[in-house]
Scaffold this motif. Structure first.
Motif, mmCIF file in Angstrom:
data_model
loop_
_atom_site.group_PDB
_atom_site.id
_atom_site.type_symbol
_atom_site.label_atom_id
_atom_site.label_comp_id
_atom_site.label_asym_id
_atom_site.label_seq_id
_atom_site.Cartn_x
_atom_site.Cartn_y
_atom_site.Cartn_z
ATOM 1 N N ILE A 1 0.854 -1.190 0.000
ATOM 2 C CA ILE A 1 0.000 0.000 0.000
ATOM 3 C C ILE A 1 0.886 1.234 0.000
ATOM 4 O O ILE A 1 1.502 1.591 1.017
ATOM 5 C CB ILE A 1 -0.938 0.018 1.224
ATOM 6 N N ASP A 2 0.970 1.895 -1.141
ATOM 7 C CA ASP A 2 1.751 3.124 -1.284
ATOM 8 C C ASP A 2 0.864 4.298 -0.895
ATOM 9 O O ASP A 2 0.043 4.766 -1.684
ATOM 10 C CB ASP A 2 2.239 3.274 -2.727
ATOM 11 N N LEU A 3 0.994 4.759 0.334
ATOM 12 C CA LEU A 3 0.098 5.784 0.857
ATOM 13 C C LEU A 3 0.141 7.068 0.032
ATOM 14 O O LEU A 3 -0.877 7.749 -0.133
ATOM 15 C CB LEU A 3 0.449 6.089 2.317
ATOM 16 N N LYS A 4 1.303 7.407 -0.500
ATOM 17 C CA LYS A 4 1.429 8.638 -1.273
ATOM 18 C C LYS A 4 0.899 8.493 -2.689
ATOM 19 O O LYS A 4 0.769 9.480 -3.410
ATOM 20 C CB LYS A 4 2.900 9.082 -1.303
ATOM 21 N N GLY A 5 0.589 7.257 -3.090
ATOM 22 C CA GLY A 5 0.101 7.031 -4.449
ATOM 23 C C GLY A 5 -1.359 6.628 -4.511
ATOM 24 O O GLY A 5 -1.802 6.072 -5.526
ATOM 25 N N LEU A 6 -2.122 6.915 -3.457
ATOM 26 C CA LEU A 6 -3.506 6.475 -3.407
ATOM 27 C C LEU A 6 -4.508 7.473 -3.987
ATOM 28 O O LEU A 6 -5.692 7.145 -4.120
ATOM 29 C CB LEU A 6 -3.908 6.146 -1.962
ATOM 30 N N ALA A 7 -4.066 8.667 -4.321
ATOM 31 C CA ALA A 7 -4.993 9.642 -4.913
ATOM 32 C C ALA A 7 -5.617 9.066 -6.179
ATOM 33 O O ALA A 7 -4.923 8.539 -7.053
ATOM 34 C CB ALA A 7 -4.263 10.944 -5.233
#
Length: 275
Positions: free
Chosen positions: A231-237
């Motif tokens: 889960i890439d938190l910065k890539g969830l947009a």
């Protein structure tokens, strides 16, 4: 004589196979055995030695805090009755996969009922029947993957809580309903609009106005654990996710995600909650 030997062999193999299936479902060593004296609610057992056990991983139906309705809250009694049928007076195995007690001193265990050499995993049984939702702690996530699979099947079949208005998956866009559900355990899904950072935290915002929208908050120190789980938190947009946890208020309704099991990446559809 030969047929008796063959029958005994088949029974032995069958029993061994059953145990292997349960071990594969929740592969934790049995720590100790105990006997259940009473059922306190849909997720809590009292033992004959006075100790109390919470079924970690399975959150039983419960009314909102302070609820004063005239009618019983849906499925609360059903879950308690089911647990009573399964475990009242039973011999059980306690299996631990993380922190062993909560702040009240209650044991946090995966629990197996043992009858005639067979084992029944209580958490999986309740979740599979829709009488509990999956719930985990950052320091106690053992067997959650298996429970999530059982929950998904129960949800597809609309069993128990998944056929009730009281426990439906909430939409991140329905702020009025989320406001009414403060301090309750919920599953909320929607599309992440943007991410942000501040004060040692990462924020997943679900609307342009981050001052009042639904938000998922994660401590920055935990980001590596999410990355390790894919889960890439910065890539969830722009991604649709489902978050599970306790609703609280911070510039709008918010769930704090302390560990990756609280977030599920979903197929990118409409972002509306699945009923």
């Amino acid at each position: 004589m030969r047929s008796s030997w063959l029958l005994a062999s088949i029974c032995l193999i069958s029993a061994s196979f059953t145990d292997l299936l349960f071990a594969a479902a929740c592969d934790l060593p049995a720590h100790e055995t105990a006997t259940v004296s009473s059922i306190q609610d849909g997720e809590t057992l009292k033992l004959t030695d006075g100790r109390v056990v919470r079924l970690i991983g399975a959150k039983a139906p419960a009314p909102p805090l302070g609820w004063r309705g005239d009618d019983p809250w849906p499925l609360v009694a059903d879950a308690r009755a089911a647990l009573s049928r399964l475990a009242s007076g039973a011999e059980i195995e306690l299996r631990f996969g993380g922190r062993r007690t909560d702040r009240h001193g209650q044991l946090l265990a995966q629990v197996f009922v043992v009858r005639d050499g067979a084992r029944l995993w209580l958490q999986e049984e309740l979740v599979a029947k829709g009488l509990a939702r999956v719930y985990s702690l950052a320091d106690n996530t053992a067997c959650v993957h298996e429970l999530l699979a059982s929950e998904a099947e129960a949800r597809d079949r609309r069993l128990g809580v998944w056929g009730s208005w009281a426990y439906r998956i909430q939409s991140a866009d329905d702020l009025k309903r989320l406001d009414r559900l403060m301090h309750t355990y919920q599953l909320v899904e929607g599309k992440v609009v943007a991410g942000g950072q501040g004060a040692g935290r990462i924020y997943l915002n679900f609307a342009e106005d981050w001052r009042r929208d639904f938000t998922v908050s994660i401590e920055r120190k935990n980001a590596d654990a999410f990355a390790a789980a894919g889960i890439d938190l910065k890539g969830l947009a722009g991604k649709t996710i489902r978050a599970r946890g306790w609703l609280q208020w911070r510039n709008g309704p918010m769930i704090e995600a302390t560990h990756p099991k609280q977030i599920e990446l979903l197929p990118d559809t409409s972002g509306k909650a699945a009923l």
